[in-house]
Design an enzyme around this catalytic site. Structure first.
Site, PDB file in Angstrom:
ATOM      1  N   CYS A   1       3.966   0.790 -37.866  1.00 19.29           N
ATOM      2  CA  CYS A   1       2.886   0.416 -36.947  1.00 19.29           C
ATOM      3  C   CYS A   1       3.404   0.597 -35.522  1.00 19.29           C
ATOM      4  O   CYS A   1       4.336   1.376 -35.306  1.00 19.29           O
ATOM      5  CB  CYS A   1       2.388  -1.003 -37.224  1.00 19.29           C
ATOM      6  SG  CYS A   1       3.632  -2.290 -37.002  1.00 19.29           S
TER       7      CYS A   1
ATOM      8  N   ASN B   1       6.116  -3.139 -34.967  1.00 21.95           N
ATOM      9  CA  ASN B   1       6.930  -3.572 -36.126  1.00 21.95           C
ATOM     10  C   ASN B   1       7.133  -5.090 -36.129  1.00 21.95           C
ATOM     11  O   ASN B   1       8.164  -5.587 -36.565  1.00 21.95           O
ATOM     12  CB  ASN B   1       8.265  -2.824 -36.192  1.00 21.95           C
ATOM     13  CG  ASN B   1       9.021  -2.981 -37.515  1.00 21.95           C
ATOM     14  OD1 ASN B   1      10.236  -2.922 -37.550  1.00 21.95           O
ATOM     15  ND2 ASN B   1       8.321  -3.186 -38.622  1.00 21.95           N
TER      16      ASN B   1
ATOM     17  N   CYS C   1       3.911  -7.096 -36.653  1.00 26.96           N
ATOM     18  CA  CYS C   1       2.707  -7.644 -37.308  1.00 26.96           C
ATOM     19  C   CYS C   1       2.361  -6.864 -38.591  1.00 26.96           C
ATOM     20  O   CYS C   1       2.585  -7.345 -39.700  1.00 26.96           O
ATOM     21  CB  CYS C   1       1.508  -7.638 -36.356  1.00 26.96           C
ATOM     22  SG  CYS C   1       1.724  -8.703 -34.909  1.00 26.96           S
ATOM     23  N   ARG C   2       1.797  -5.675 -38.446  1.00 26.47           N
ATOM     24  CA  ARG C   2       1.226  -4.980 -39.611  1.00 26.47           C
ATOM     25  C   ARG C   2       2.268  -4.384 -40.551  1.00 26.47           C
ATOM     26  O   ARG C   2       2.221  -4.620 -41.769  1.00 26.47           O
ATOM     27  CB  ARG C   2       0.253  -3.881 -39.142  1.00 26.47           C
ATOM     28  CG  ARG C   2      -0.986  -4.442 -38.468  1.00 26.47           C
ATOM     29  CD  ARG C   2      -1.735  -3.390 -37.702  1.00 26.47           C
ATOM     30  NE  ARG C   2      -0.952  -2.903 -36.557  1.00 26.47           N
ATOM     31  CZ  ARG C   2      -1.296  -1.899 -35.786  1.00 26.47           C
ATOM     32  NH1 ARG C   2      -2.407  -1.226 -36.036  1.00 26.47           N
ATOM     33  NH2 ARG C   2      -0.541  -1.550 -34.758  1.00 26.47           N
ATOM     34  N   SER C   3       3.212  -3.592 -40.019  1.00 25.01           N
ATOM     35  CA  SER C   3       4.163  -2.959 -40.951  1.00 25.01           C
ATOM     36  C   SER C   3       5.135  -3.944 -41.598  1.00 25.01           C
ATOM     37  O   SER C   3       5.492  -3.747 -42.771  1.00 25.01           O
ATOM     38  CB  SER C   3       4.882  -1.766 -40.312  1.00 25.01           C
ATOM     39  OG  SER C   3       5.663  -2.134 -39.205  1.00 25.01           O
TER      40      SER C   3
ATOM     41  N   ASP D   1      -5.111  -3.644 -35.260  1.00 28.89           N
ATOM     42  CA  ASP D   1      -4.011  -4.337 -34.594  1.00 28.89           C
ATOM     43  C   ASP D   1      -4.433  -5.786 -34.306  1.00 28.89           C
ATOM     44  O   ASP D   1      -5.389  -6.006 -33.564  1.00 28.89           O
ATOM     45  CB  ASP D   1      -3.708  -3.590 -33.291  1.00 28.89           C
ATOM     46  CG  ASP D   1      -2.525  -4.147 -32.540  1.00 28.89           C
ATOM     47  OD1 ASP D   1      -2.070  -5.270 -32.868  1.00 28.89           O
ATOM     48  OD2 ASP D   1      -2.056  -3.465 -31.613  1.00 28.89           O
TER      49      ASP D   1
END
Ligand code: 4NP
Length: 154
Positions: free
Chosen positions: A7, A10, A12-14, A123
């Site tokens: 993401c 690095n 939150c999402r990934s 995001d």
């Protein structure tokens, strides 16, 4: 088999994608056959643990992300990994620009690969708590689909 989730930050999402997928691999008894990592296209948060909102939302669903630390994606990742999965279109464009000509990794947009309701994981960084729940909802669905794909490939 080695899979990298990417993401922007690095944090939150990934990291969520990494933690959820590792959990599913363990449940399937495949944790020694598949290596999982995550990285960001940006370098602002290198060395940091995932965002506290991300960690708390994940922990409520049984995923402990506390040991993960942010790093920036690098060109060598295209040789190390078999599959690199981007969280949104902007991440994908940045990865395409970084991709060396002799890349080994297959590069794709995570949700689009499995034809889920959305193409991108939005995001959540500047939004409210519901954004972190949506990240988990989407990533749990995609993780199940990725696990099915990998079972077929091993
Ligand atoms: P991520 O979220 O890409 O899912 O880790 C973000 C984290 C930090 C920032 C943006 C997005 N930031 O601008 O610092």
């Amino acid at each position: 088999m080695k899979v990298l989730f990417v993401c922007l930050g690095n944090i939150c999402r990934s990291p969520t994608a990494e933690g959820v997928f590792r959990h599913k691999l363990r449940a399937a008894g495949l944790e020694h056959r598949v290596q999982v990592d995550s990285a960001g296209t940006g370098d602002w948060h290198v060395g940091k643990a995932p965002d506290s909102r991300t960690r708390q939302a994940a922990l409520r669903r049984g995923y402990d992300l506390s040991a993960q630390r942010a790093r920036q994606v690098e060109a060598a990742d295209f040789q190390r990994f078999d599959l690199i999965l981007a969280m949104d279109q902007s991440n994908l464009r940045n990865l395409q620009a970084l991709r060396p000509a002799e890349a080994r990794a297959d590069l794709d947009l995570y949700l689009r690969r499995y034809e889920l309701a959305l193409d991108e994981v939005p995001d959540p960084y500047y939004g409210g708590d519901e954004g972190f729940e949506q990240v988990l909802d989407l990533i749990e669905q995609a993780s199940d689909a990725l696990l099915n794909e990998i079972k077929g490939r091993l």
